[in-house]
Write a protein that holds these residues in place. Structure first.
Motif, PDB file in Angstrom:
ATOM      1  N   ASN A   1      85.964 -72.632  48.312  1.00 16.36           N
ATOM      2  CA  ASN A   1      87.236 -72.666  49.042  1.00 16.36           C
ATOM      3  C   ASN A   1      87.072 -71.781  50.271  1.00 16.36           C
ATOM      4  O   ASN A   1      85.952 -71.349  50.571  1.00 16.36           O
ATOM      5  N   ASP A   2      88.159 -71.513  50.962  1.00 20.35           N
ATOM      6  CA  ASP A   2      88.059 -70.747  52.216  1.00 20.35           C
ATOM      7  C   ASP A   2      87.506 -69.340  52.019  1.00 20.35           C
ATOM      8  O   ASP A   2      86.941 -68.756  52.949  1.00 20.35           O
ATOM      9  N   GLN A   3      87.655 -68.778  50.832  1.00 19.09           N
ATOM     10  CA  GLN A   3      87.276 -67.386  50.608  1.00 19.09           C
ATOM     11  C   GLN A   3      86.214 -67.218  49.527  1.00 19.09           C
ATOM     12  O   GLN A   3      85.871 -66.085  49.186  1.00 19.09           O
ATOM     13  N   GLN A   4      85.658 -68.296  48.990  1.00 19.13           N
ATOM     14  CA  GLN A   4      84.655 -68.187  47.938  1.00 19.13           C
ATOM     15  C   GLN A   4      83.552 -69.231  48.137  1.00 19.13           C
ATOM     16  O   GLN A   4      83.792 -70.312  48.692  1.00 19.13           O
ATOM     17  N   CYS A   5      82.371 -68.891  47.671  1.00 18.59           N
ATOM     18  CA  CYS A   5      81.255 -69.832  47.722  1.00 18.59           C
ATOM     19  C   CYS A   5      80.353 -69.614  46.514  1.00 18.59           C
ATOM     20  O   CYS A   5      80.379 -68.549  45.880  1.00 18.59           O
ATOM     21  N   GLU A   6      79.583 -70.622  46.190  1.00 19.03           N
ATOM     22  CA  GLU A   6      78.607 -70.500  45.107  1.00 19.03           C
ATOM     23  C   GLU A   6      77.227 -70.335  45.717  1.00 19.03           C
ATOM     24  O   GLU A   6      76.852 -71.048  46.660  1.00 19.03           O
ATOM     25  N   VAL A   7      76.468 -69.403  45.185  1.00 21.13           N
ATOM     26  CA  VAL A   7      75.115 -69.139  45.646  1.00 21.13           C
ATOM     27  C   VAL A   7      74.155 -69.462  44.510  1.00 21.13           C
ATOM     28  O   VAL A   7      74.304 -68.950  43.397  1.00 21.13           O
ATOM     29  N   ARG A   8      73.173 -70.337  44.794  1.00 22.03           N
ATOM     30  CA  ARG A   8      72.152 -70.690  43.809  1.00 22.03           C
ATOM     31  C   ARG A   8      70.793 -70.274  44.351  1.00 22.03           C
ATOM     32  O   ARG A   8      70.440 -70.583  45.489  1.00 22.03           O
ATOM     33  N   ALA A   9      70.037 -69.585  43.507  1.00 21.23           N
ATOM     34  CA  ALA A   9      68.716 -69.113  43.933  1.00 21.23           C
ATOM     35  C   ALA A   9      67.802 -69.025  42.724  1.00 21.23           C
ATOM     36  O   ALA A   9      68.260 -68.974  41.578  1.00 21.23           O
ATOM     37  N   GLY A  10      66.510 -69.018  42.981  1.00 20.38           N
ATOM     38  CA  GLY A  10      65.532 -68.908  41.912  1.00 20.38           C
ATOM     39  C   GLY A  10      64.515 -67.825  42.212  1.00 20.38           C
ATOM     40  O   GLY A  10      64.358 -67.397  43.364  1.00 20.38           O
ATOM     41  N   ALA A  11      63.833 -67.379  41.169  1.00 21.01           N
ATOM     42  CA  ALA A  11      62.802 -66.348  41.334  1.00 21.01           C
ATOM     43  C   ALA A  11      62.011 -66.247  40.044  1.00 21.01           C
ATOM     44  O   ALA A  11      62.437 -66.729  38.982  1.00 21.01           O
ATOM     45  N   ASP A  12      60.852 -65.614  40.112  1.00 21.19           N
ATOM     46  CA  ASP A  12      60.106 -65.318  38.898  1.00 21.19           C
ATOM     47  C   ASP A  12      60.842 -64.250  38.090  1.00 21.19           C
ATOM     48  O   ASP A  12      60.836 -64.263  36.867  1.00 21.19           O
ATOM     49  N   ASN A  13      61.454 -63.307  38.807  1.00 21.76           N
ATOM     50  CA  ASN A  13      62.225 -62.234  38.182  1.00 21.76           C
ATOM     51  C   ASN A  13      63.608 -62.217  38.828  1.00 21.76           C
ATOM     52  O   ASN A  13      63.748 -61.927  40.020  1.00 21.76           O
ATOM     53  N   LEU A  14      64.643 -62.528  38.051  1.00 21.47           N
ATOM     54  CA  LEU A  14      65.988 -62.645  38.612  1.00 21.47           C
ATOM     55  C   LEU A  14      66.583 -61.316  39.049  1.00 21.47           C
ATOM     56  O   LEU A  14      67.629 -61.289  39.704  1.00 21.47           O
ATOM     57  N   ASP A  15      65.940 -60.207  38.714  1.00 20.18           N
ATOM     58  CA  ASP A  15      66.420 -58.916  39.214  1.00 20.18           C
ATOM     59  C   ASP A  15      66.438 -58.902  40.744  1.00 20.18           C
ATOM     60  O   ASP A  15      67.320 -58.303  41.368  1.00 20.18           O
ATOM     61  N   PHE A  16      65.445 -59.559  41.342  1.00 20.72           N
ATOM     62  CA  PHE A  16      65.373 -59.584  42.808  1.00 20.72           C
ATOM     63  C   PHE A  16      66.540 -60.374  43.385  1.00 20.72           C
ATOM     64  O   PHE A  16      67.110 -60.004  44.409  1.00 20.72           O
ATOM     65  N   VAL A  17      66.902 -61.480  42.738  1.00 20.18           N
ATOM     66  CA  VAL A  17      68.038 -62.268  43.199  1.00 20.18           C
ATOM     67  C   VAL A  17      69.332 -61.475  43.028  1.00 20.18           C
ATOM     68  O   VAL A  17      70.185 -61.447  43.919  1.00 20.18           O
ATOM     69  N   LEU A  18      69.472 -60.816  41.883  1.00 21.85           N
ATOM     70  CA  LEU A  18      70.661 -60.004  41.625  1.00 21.85           C
ATOM     71  C   LEU A  18      70.812 -58.926  42.688  1.00 21.85           C
ATOM     72  O   LEU A  18      71.911 -58.693  43.217  1.00 21.85           O
ATOM     73  N   LEU A  19      69.711 -58.263  43.023  1.00 19.23           N
ATOM     74  CA  LEU A  19      69.752 -57.213  44.039  1.00 19.23           C
ATOM     75  C   LEU A  19      70.143 -57.793  45.399  1.00 19.23           C
ATOM     76  O   LEU A  19      70.948 -57.198  46.131  1.00 19.23           O
TER      77      LEU A  19
END
Length: 322
Positions: free
Chosen positions: A270-288
């Motif tokens: 919506n105008d104020q929210q979005c979904e982010v999709r990403a991948g990694a070998d270690n999801l800690d990097f994506v979380l950071l």
């Protein structure tokens, strides 16, 4: 080209060569042109008059510093480009069209339109094959051979299978593919195609291909995914062993400006929210990476990443000095 039929064959070739020289540099002196064409300066003057008779406005300066030049701003069809030069120009413009630099995309597409208008028919078909087969989700580093691009672009246009050796990790395998689109990213060129032996849509990096050959039999096009979106999602998420989804409390346009297209897929909710999709070998990097965006967010999945986020949050809270 029709006007040149009024000039004898040998002279026509020389006049075309003269036109090419005038397009290559802003000003030439008579002796310089004579030396390039291996004729006399008198012949150069006659050939300049022939160009003028064909509608090309060639200006001649007087005196020691004078010389010949095409009038600035004049359209000069047909544009004298060798095949590889025309393809190189088209590749550079396509990369510029998706470069993500303010103002360059529209200008690059306009230049492609002008290039199409002044190229001879034979080259026009080749460049159109390339432009119609390319999509983008970011500017590309043009590091692949033009003949490889053209082979794949023609195959996309003509709907013929291609075969190639493909390096994936430590393995090199022969692949048979129904090519659909070429896609550029911030670092690479990709081919989206239907892998015949694996019965699925696959993405291939062009710099990992070798022994590429178009086959002689045609295929019936299948319902295809959105090429740029499919390749981007593959590069940013599906290619990795683990994927994550986040709900970020910020406009999609804001987040897209913060995350490179090759690193994550951002979809507006919506105008104020979005979904982010990403991948990694270690999801800690994506979380950071998502945490450092500076927006409130929620982990949609996987569940263990939500637990990991809570654990990191508690640890960060304990690190705050009392």
């Amino acid at each position: 080209m029709e006007g040149l039929e009024r000039v004898e064959r040998g002279t026509a070739e020389r006049v075309l060569a003269l036109l090419g020289l005038l397009q290559r540099r802003q000003v030439w002196t008579g002796p310089e042109l004579a030396g390039q064409l291996h004729v006399t300066t008198r012949t150069v003057r006659r050939d300049v008059d022939r160009l003028r008779g064909l509608g090309y406005q060639v200006q001649a300066g007087q005196g020691t510093g004078g010389g010949y030049r095409l009038r600035p701003g004049q359209e000069v069809p047909p544009l004298l480009l060798e095949d590889d030069e025309a393809i190189a120009v088209a590749v550079a413009l396509l990369a510029g069209a998706g470069a993500g630099v303010a103002g360059t995309g529209e200008a690059a597409l306009a230049a492609l339109t002008k290039l199409d208008r002044v190229l001879p028919v034979r080259l026009r078909h080749e460049v159109r094959a390339l432009t119609s087969a390319v999509e983008s989700f970011g500017g590309a580093s043009v590091g692949v051979a033009a003949d490889l691009l053209m082979t794949l672009a023609r195959a996309c246009r003509d709907e013929v299978e291609v075969g190639f050796d493909y390096q994936s990790g430590d393995q090199r395998q022969r692949r048979r593919v129904e090519p659909y689109r070429l896609v550029t990213s911030a670092a690479h060129w990709y081919l989206l195609g239907y892998d015949i032996d694996r019965s699925d849509w696959r993405t291939f990096r062009l710099d990992r291909m070798s022994e590429v050959a178009a086959r002689t039999w045609r295929f019936t096009p299948r319902p295809a995914p959105d090429a740029a979106a499919h390749v981007q999602e593959g590069v940013a998420s599906r290619a990795y062993p683990r994927q994550a989804r986040f709900l970020v409390h910020a406009p999609a346009a804001t987040v897209r400006n913060q995350i490179p297209a090759r690193a994550a897929v951002v979809q507006e909710q919506n105008d104020q929210q979005c979904e982010v999709r990403a991948g990694a070998d270690n999801l800690d990097f994506v979380l950071l990476q998502v945490a450092l965006l500076g927006h409130e967010f929620e982990v949609i999945d996987p569940a263990d990443l939500a637990e990991r986020a809570a654990e990191v949050g508690r640890r960060l809270a304990r690190a705050h000095p009392s």
